[in-house]
Design a protein around this motif. Sequence first.
Motif, PDB file in Angstrom:
ATOM      1  N   ASN A 115      -4.599   4.570   8.308  1.00  0.00           N
ATOM      2  CA  ASN A 115      -3.599   3.957   7.424  1.00  0.00           C
ATOM      3  C   ASN A 115      -4.269   3.695   6.070  1.00  0.00           C
ATOM      4  N   PRO A 116      -4.539   4.777   5.302  1.00  0.00           N
ATOM      5  CA  PRO A 116      -5.239   4.560   4.027  1.00  0.00           C
ATOM      6  C   PRO A 116      -4.374   3.871   2.984  1.00  0.00           C
ATOM      7  N   LYS A 117      -5.041   3.139   2.094  1.00  0.00           N
ATOM      8  CA  LYS A 117      -4.341   2.434   1.013  1.00  0.00           C
ATOM      9  C   LYS A 117      -4.056   3.460  -0.086  1.00  0.00           C
ATOM     10  N   ALA A 118      -2.890   3.332  -0.727  1.00  0.00           N
ATOM     11  CA  ALA A 118      -2.500   4.330  -1.724  1.00  0.00           C
ATOM     12  C   ALA A 118      -3.497   4.413  -2.894  1.00  0.00           C
ATOM     13  N   ASN A 119      -3.735   3.329  -3.577  1.00  0.00           N
ATOM     14  CA  ASN A 119      -4.633   3.377  -4.744  1.00  0.00           C
ATOM     15  C   ASN A 119      -5.892   2.558  -4.470  1.00  0.00           C
TER      16      ASN A 119
END
Lengths: 151, 346
Positions: A115-119
């Motif tokens: 679940n990577p963070k967008a920025n």
Amino acid sequence: MGETIAIMFVFFILLVVGAVFYMNLQRTTVTRDIAEAYDLRAVELAQTISFLPEAQCTESNVVKASCFDIYKLIGLSKVAATPQGRDLYSNEFGNTKILLVKVYPVGGEWTLYSNPKANFTNAPVTHIPIALYNTTSDKYYFGVLEVTTYQ
Amino acid sequence: MTKRFRFPGRRSFGRKAQDESQLNWIFILIVGAVILAFFTFIVVKQRAASEAKFAGKVSQQLNTILVGAKVSSGTVQDIPTPELSIRFTCNDYYIGPASQRLGGRIVFAPEFLEGDRLITWTMDWNSPFKVTSFLYLTSPFVRYSIIGKSLDDPKTRNLFESLPQKLNKRFFSIEDYNAGTISEDGDKYVRFIFVDVGDSFNFPVGFDKVEISGLTVNTNSHQLQFLVKSSSGLITSGPKYTYIEPEVLYGGVFADKYDNYECIMKRAYSRLNMVSRVYLERLNEIAPVYDATNCEGFYRNNPNLDLLVKSTVNYPPDYPGVADAKVALEETNIKKLQLLSCPLIY
């Protein structure tokens, strides 16, 4: 009057310089504290993952330390990808990626959760060596758990 | 009058100096007030900031302690802390202005914990395989008074003795309670746990100034219900909850609000559902290897695991279904798979 105003002017200049210096110092401390908090969070997360019951090896419900069951990992990666699984594990792991790599013998990797963070600004990776157990062949392999924490 | 004619400039000069001096004083007063206000503002802001920083640091350290406690199952720890007040909800805990997420952790604690020490107790929740660890939190300033039918009642004694020794706990009979022989002993908060003695109770004598709450447990129907203080005594609050394992009952002992308990148990059962699914997938993966062997039939689409998954889809779960699946899985694991030297389910 003129002298007093001049003195006050110098005094306030000094005060502003002092305040700016102090604020910069505080900003550095806060940035360091935030970085430390993220590091701590990564370690805590790695610790939590190492003790996940749905991945740990067990024998008659007795847990084997630092060991993951390969078939449980397969099951976990499938279940964690379902909407219910994503819901549950996002609450637990937040913006992280948990990858398990079989390093000896080489071959095989499982993405347990992603679940990577967008920025994200930084993404430190914590490596945890772990034994991998194959129930069907009754053999142990060597693997590394990679926990990426997105900041 | 003559002076006025002789030295008209002297008077105007003196008046000007006097006016300037007055202006100077007013200026100094205003500037002084501004400087004073500025420093007062700085002090107030700094104080608030350092309090927030302290709360943040403590909550972070507490988080590390809780993570450590969660993974060391079966242990009781008495942890010294700074004098603090912690508020627990289902998903977060708060120390002053700082808060921390509990995430997926199952933590049973009173809504408010105050003092300079924390008692943590960790227990594995097995249903029948390990699902998660339950973390129970309290402080020595919370007293747990276990009240049974009599001092010889085995079920009440069993509950009393199963709670950690470090806990501030006492054992009384319902006769002692009704007779008012129980004293507050200077505790800030007393939690009464009534075991098999009914549903509503008189207000305990001598506890007017102490915060109290309670829990009533029926060991025959395996149900518990929360009690709250009212003008007439301790009355029931919220629905009756079923428990299968003692670890779930302990959750009711430590959590003092029924809505918190319900929310935590909802999370616990959702976790049981997820872990059961993982076990079901695992067995389906290993099943082809054991086709045409004496281990065949135990793994593919295991009906007991399937029942466990179906019974825990919603909250409240289907308790009889969970209990049946648990018993059947234990039996298969121990009596069948172990005897046949087949890989165990858990």
